[in-house]
Scaffold this active site. Structure first.
Site, PDB file in Angstrom:
ATOM      1  N   ASN A  94       0.832  -1.214   0.000  1.00 12.54           N
ATOM      2  CA  ASN A  94       0.000   0.000   0.000  1.00 12.54           C
ATOM      3  C   ASN A  94       0.865   1.261   0.000  1.00 12.54           C
ATOM      4  O   ASN A  94       0.882   2.035   0.937  1.00 12.54           O
ATOM      5  CB  ASN A  94      -1.001  -0.007   1.157  1.00 12.54           C
ATOM      6  CG  ASN A  94      -0.390  -0.322   2.502  1.00 12.54           C
ATOM      7  OD1 ASN A  94       0.635  -0.984   2.590  1.00 12.54           O
ATOM      8  ND2 ASN A  94      -1.033   0.148   3.551  1.00 12.54           N
ATOM      9  N   ASP A 308       4.514  -5.030  11.714  1.00 11.31           N
ATOM     10  CA  ASP A 308       3.624  -4.081  11.032  1.00 11.31           C
ATOM     11  C   ASP A 308       4.184  -2.663  11.192  1.00 11.31           C
ATOM     12  O   ASP A 308       3.447  -1.699  11.414  1.00 11.31           O
ATOM     13  CB  ASP A 308       2.194  -4.167  11.573  1.00 11.31           C
ATOM     14  CG  ASP A 308       1.174  -3.430  10.699  1.00 11.31           C
ATOM     15  OD1 ASP A 308       1.521  -3.056   9.561  1.00 11.31           O
ATOM     16  OD2 ASP A 308       0.038  -3.222  11.159  1.00 11.31           O
ATOM     17  N   HIS A 312       4.558   7.136  10.542  1.00 12.66           N
ATOM     18  CA  HIS A 312       3.878   8.369  10.152  1.00 12.66           C
ATOM     19  C   HIS A 312       4.622   9.525  10.795  1.00 12.66           C
ATOM     20  O   HIS A 312       5.266   9.356  11.841  1.00 12.66           O
ATOM     21  CB  HIS A 312       2.425   8.397  10.645  1.00 12.66           C
ATOM     22  CG  HIS A 312       1.531   7.386  10.015  1.00 12.66           C
ATOM     23  ND1 HIS A 312       1.042   7.512   8.738  1.00 12.66           N
ATOM     24  CD2 HIS A 312       1.033   6.215  10.496  1.00 12.66           C
ATOM     25  CE1 HIS A 312       0.265   6.467   8.453  1.00 12.66           C
ATOM     26  NE2 HIS A 312       0.247   5.667   9.508  1.00 12.66           N
TER      27      HIS A 312
END
Length: 442
Positions: A94, A308, A312
């Site tokens: 993604n 994972d 950000h």
């Protein structure tokens, strides 16, 4: 070039023993028991008092390249990997553009060849419309197929039954790694909570919006699809005791589960202290769920531990359930966090090595990595117990520059990381001239 890692306690394939590892160029040439004859070498690493483990294989990272490189990129995050003892990563699709075409997949491998300091591979992303491409994938090159059966980040939701059937039917021998959350349930919960609490409900409500019910419904459906199509299913970042109960009766040759370090370490109570810094999808849930996950590490229901890792910018982590971005960086601190659980008696160091090195290698059929064996690539990490240090921003290698572990004092320290026989990380310094290799499978 010959390198010796001498006098350490080697942990490998359920054995713990003192010894010396002989590295010739890229590969492990010999594993000598303690008191073996002296061997001449170009480089000697004294690992006395430390442990020598296979390099960690993280089956689940988001390095954000291409398209999202203000948050992270392959160079910065592979530095973080090396500093944390992670020698191999599998990156998710993604990005921008999404890794859902063969051209986008080729582009990622080209980028990694230029900038990744550790070994790399890339999942191919499934969509509602690209099942016809799955048969064209080189099964020796990609670890598997990533499928979002829940809307997370990147708008890659696959929610049409006919598309899901095509994907599970076309995957062949490749594992399908699935993000399992039911989007309809989540959307209904979000609407309800916004009506009660406003447009951006507090982050402590995140596990009630992205709820146990949403996870269980999606995981049940994924298991049914895998069984119907005789496909290999790998359930990503499992979070609930109820999902683990399903794994108890699953055929673990066909259906496996990953737990992440964040879900194993944090629980609902930590939202009060850390807020949106630990907002991830699926949500970190109750203490009961966390304890069930920890039990699953040792009873066979969880096959691998990943991170994972999803950086950000800190500015993007402000707000509540609707506004704050989901995802956190954990790669650099994954091994030392799991070693902390070893100290707490949650699992043995032998089991840690199985979950973070051996079993990822077995599950994805990685060639010549994940074990300390003669002829295997010399991917190794030297870790020292009783060596306290505290996480500060200056020590963080990830490009985003923050971690939920800031201020935390660890008792274990990663001292050295070897990748393909090269000392890539040594007492706080990453050799940025070093390059990793593409992983080969099957």
């Amino acid at each position: 070039m010959r390198t010796l890692i001498k006098g350490g306690t080697i942990v490998n394939e359920n054995r713990v023993f003192k010894g010396t590892i002989v590295i010739e160029d890229e590969t492990i040439a010999d594993i000598l028991a303690d008191h073996a004859p002296e061997v001449s070498a170009d480089q000697v690493v004294d690992a006395s008092g430390a442990y020598v483990l296979p390099g960690i294989i993280d089956d689940h990272v988001h390095f954000r390249e291409p398209g999202l490189t203000e948050k992270a990129d392959m160079e910065s995050e592979s530095r973080a990997a090396a500093a944390g003892g992670v020698t191999t990563f599998f990156d998710m699709p993604n990005t921008v553009p999404q890794t859902t075409t063969l051209e986008a997949l080729d582009d990622k491998y080209s980028r990694a060849a230029k900038s990744s300091h550790v070994n790399y591979a890339f999942f191919f992303g499934a969509t509602n419309d690209n099942a016809h491409l799955l048969s064209a994938l080189d099964r020796h090159r990609v670890p598997g197929i990533k499928l979002f059966m829940g809307s997370s980040t990147g708008n890659m939701l696959v929610d049409r039954d006919e598309a899901l059937d095509r994907i599970f039917g076309a995957a062949g021998p490749l594992p399908i790694m699935v993000h399992c959350e039911d989007t309809a349930i989540i959307n209904q919960n979000m609407a309800s909570f916004k009506a009660r609490y406003g447009e951006d409900p507090e982050v402590r409500l995140h596990p009630l919006i992205r709820s146990e019910e949403a996870c269980v419904a999606s995981t049940r459906k994924a298991i049914e699809l895998a069984q119907r199509h005789d496909a290999r299913l790998h359930i990503a970042h499992i979070t609930t005791a109820a999902e683990l109960a399903m794994m108890a009766s699953a055929d673990h040759q066909q259906i496996t589960a990953e737990a992440t370090v964040g879900h194993l370490y944090f629980s609902l109570e930590d939202y009060e202290r850390l807020g949106a810094k630990i907002k991830v999808n699926p949500a970190i849930k109750t203490l009961r769920d966390r304890e069930a996950l920890r039990q699953g590490l040792t009873d066979g229901r969880i096959t691998v531990v990943g991170t994972d890792h999803a950086p950000h910018l800190l500015a993007q982590k402000q707000g509540g359930c609707a506004r704050a971005a989901s995802g956190m960086p954990m790669l650099q601190f994954s091994l030392v966090t799991m070693l902390e659980l070893v100290d707490e008696g949650v699992l043995s160091i032998e089991r840690l090595v199985a979950l973070m090195a051996h079993q990822p290698a077995r599950l994805f059929e990685v060639s010549r990595r994940g074990f300390i064996r003669q002829g295997y690539q010399a991917d190794l990490v030297v870790v020292r117990p009783n060596s306290p240090w505290t996480v500060t921003p200056a020590l963080i290698e990830s490009k985003c520059g923050w971690s939920p572990m800031e201020g935390h004092t660890y008792q274990w320290r990663v001292e050295q990381t070897f990748c393909n026989g090269h000392l890539i990380y040594n007492h706080g310094r990453v050799d940025t001239a070093s390059q990793g290799q593409p992983v080969k499978f099957r």
